[in-house]
Design an enzyme around this catalytic site. Sequence first.
Site, PDB file in Angstrom:
ATOM      1  N   LYS A  83     -13.103 -16.248 -33.699  1.00 35.02           N
ATOM      2  CA  LYS A  83     -13.132 -17.669 -34.073  1.00 35.02           C
ATOM      3  C   LYS A  83     -14.216 -17.933 -35.109  1.00 35.02           C
ATOM      4  O   LYS A  83     -15.348 -17.438 -34.982  1.00 35.02           O
ATOM      5  CB  LYS A  83     -13.371 -18.507 -32.815  1.00 35.02           C
ATOM      6  CG  LYS A  83     -13.354 -20.023 -33.040  1.00 35.02           C
ATOM      7  CD  LYS A  83     -13.564 -20.757 -31.724  1.00 35.02           C
ATOM      8  CE  LYS A  83     -13.540 -22.265 -31.886  1.00 35.02           C
ATOM      9  NZ  LYS A  83     -13.713 -22.972 -30.586  1.00 35.02           N
ATOM     10  N   SER A 152     -10.281 -26.127 -29.428  1.00 33.38           N
ATOM     11  CA  SER A 152     -10.508 -25.863 -30.845  1.00 33.38           C
ATOM     12  C   SER A 152     -10.251 -24.414 -31.262  1.00 33.38           C
ATOM     13  O   SER A 152     -10.196 -24.092 -32.456  1.00 33.38           O
ATOM     14  CB  SER A 152     -11.959 -26.232 -31.206  1.00 33.38           C
ATOM     15  OG  SER A 152     -12.886 -25.470 -30.435  1.00 33.38           O
ATOM     16  N   SER A 176     -11.569 -25.686 -24.870  1.00 34.06           N
ATOM     17  CA  SER A 176     -11.141 -25.053 -26.116  1.00 34.06           C
ATOM     18  C   SER A 176     -10.698 -23.607 -25.999  1.00 34.06           C
ATOM     19  O   SER A 176     -10.300 -23.010 -27.000  1.00 34.06           O
ATOM     20  CB  SER A 176     -12.259 -25.152 -27.157  1.00 34.06           C
ATOM     21  OG  SER A 176     -12.477 -26.488 -27.522  1.00 34.06           O
TER      22      SER A 176
END
Length: 430
Positions: A83, A152, A176
């Site tokens: 990420k 996210s 997330s």
Amino acid sequence: MEPLIRPVPLLREAADLRAGHPDPAAHVEELCTRIDRIDPAVRAFVPEPGRYDRLAEQARRLAARHPDPDGRPPLFAVAVGVKDVLHVDGLPTHAGSALPPGVLAGPEAVAVTRLRAAGALIAGKTATAEFAVTAPGPTRNPHRPAHTPGGSSSGSAAAVATGLVPLALGTQTLGSVIRPAAYCGVVGFRPTSGRIPLDGVIAHAPGLDTVGLFTADLAGAELAASVLCDGWTPGGPAGREPVLGVPTGGYLDQVTPAAREAFEQTLDRLGVPVRRVDALPDLDDLRRHLMVISRYELARVHQELFARFAGLYRAETAAAIRRGQEIDRADYQAALAARARFRRRLADRAAADSIDLWASPAATGPAPHGLDSTGDPAMSAPWSYAGLPALTLPAGHLDGLPLGLQLAAHPHTDEHLLAAAATLAPRLAP
């Protein structure tokens, strides 16, 4: 076009690569070819000119260091997505934002360094909501591209669901990891807060942030956890059937009726003791305190950057930061004290009812239509607030979209959580 959904079990991939099937050079060529073919439809990865050349050189060096298959590390040549809020040496960090990448630079995240030490190849950065808040990234849900993949950690979940990589890193502040894993039909694991060091991670709210991971199945999550988590000791098989606690009242009322019915059917399929308890009576207070902590800390994290680059932030992120700027320290301290009381009360309730794991839907329903939102983190919020380890297991489909079963355990019992989940996961298989 080949199917988008093709998750790859991490254990199988790792075993094949250690044995030399394929060799690292061929593996990199296959990986980059598939990313070039598949990712334009999903947009899981941050675009990277020169990806093949970078990975080919890393593979060459890896093969030279470990020529003997018997001595290869556990993740030898396994491709991993990271990420884009975790720093990776040699790759810029954008955090899903338009800020100049140089201002976000920093030393490599400890989690990434641990993966490299275990032999992994960093396939690239995966897309994220801006600064891991709420402004969605470009990723599409690989099951239905018009639906959100969650957030996210959207790119990481989609990259695993499509089989571009068998393992990806994410972060969770509220929901997330768990929510995008459920929306994309993969396993998401959020360890106890602090179990994977946050060094090298661009923070959202440091007191809530946790590094987590995505895999195709539970066995892969355990292998990855053994590499990433401090002091990991395999939990072994559970000695008895776990007792599940299901919070009643307003918490489950947040779930859509069809998803609620599917959850009840999942509980029936598990065939283990279930205790329904009023564990979350003050849900409105919990939400308020959680927002106070997250927004206050977000504003402090971005204090200097926002002063310089406010015009480059997306509207949703800027609004969250400005909300945090309005919160005074006394209210923040009160929210922290409320969280400490909540943790004690939750632990006491679990002990009084002999509850091993908390069970709930991983999200309020399947992935919503549209790409302007990442979905509702409500089902993960209590467990994130308390810092509990949690995971989601794929648990069927609704209207052709995946659902997930969320399990949360007592703090620092991550190994037990995965071991207990391993006894339940086969019962969820279609």
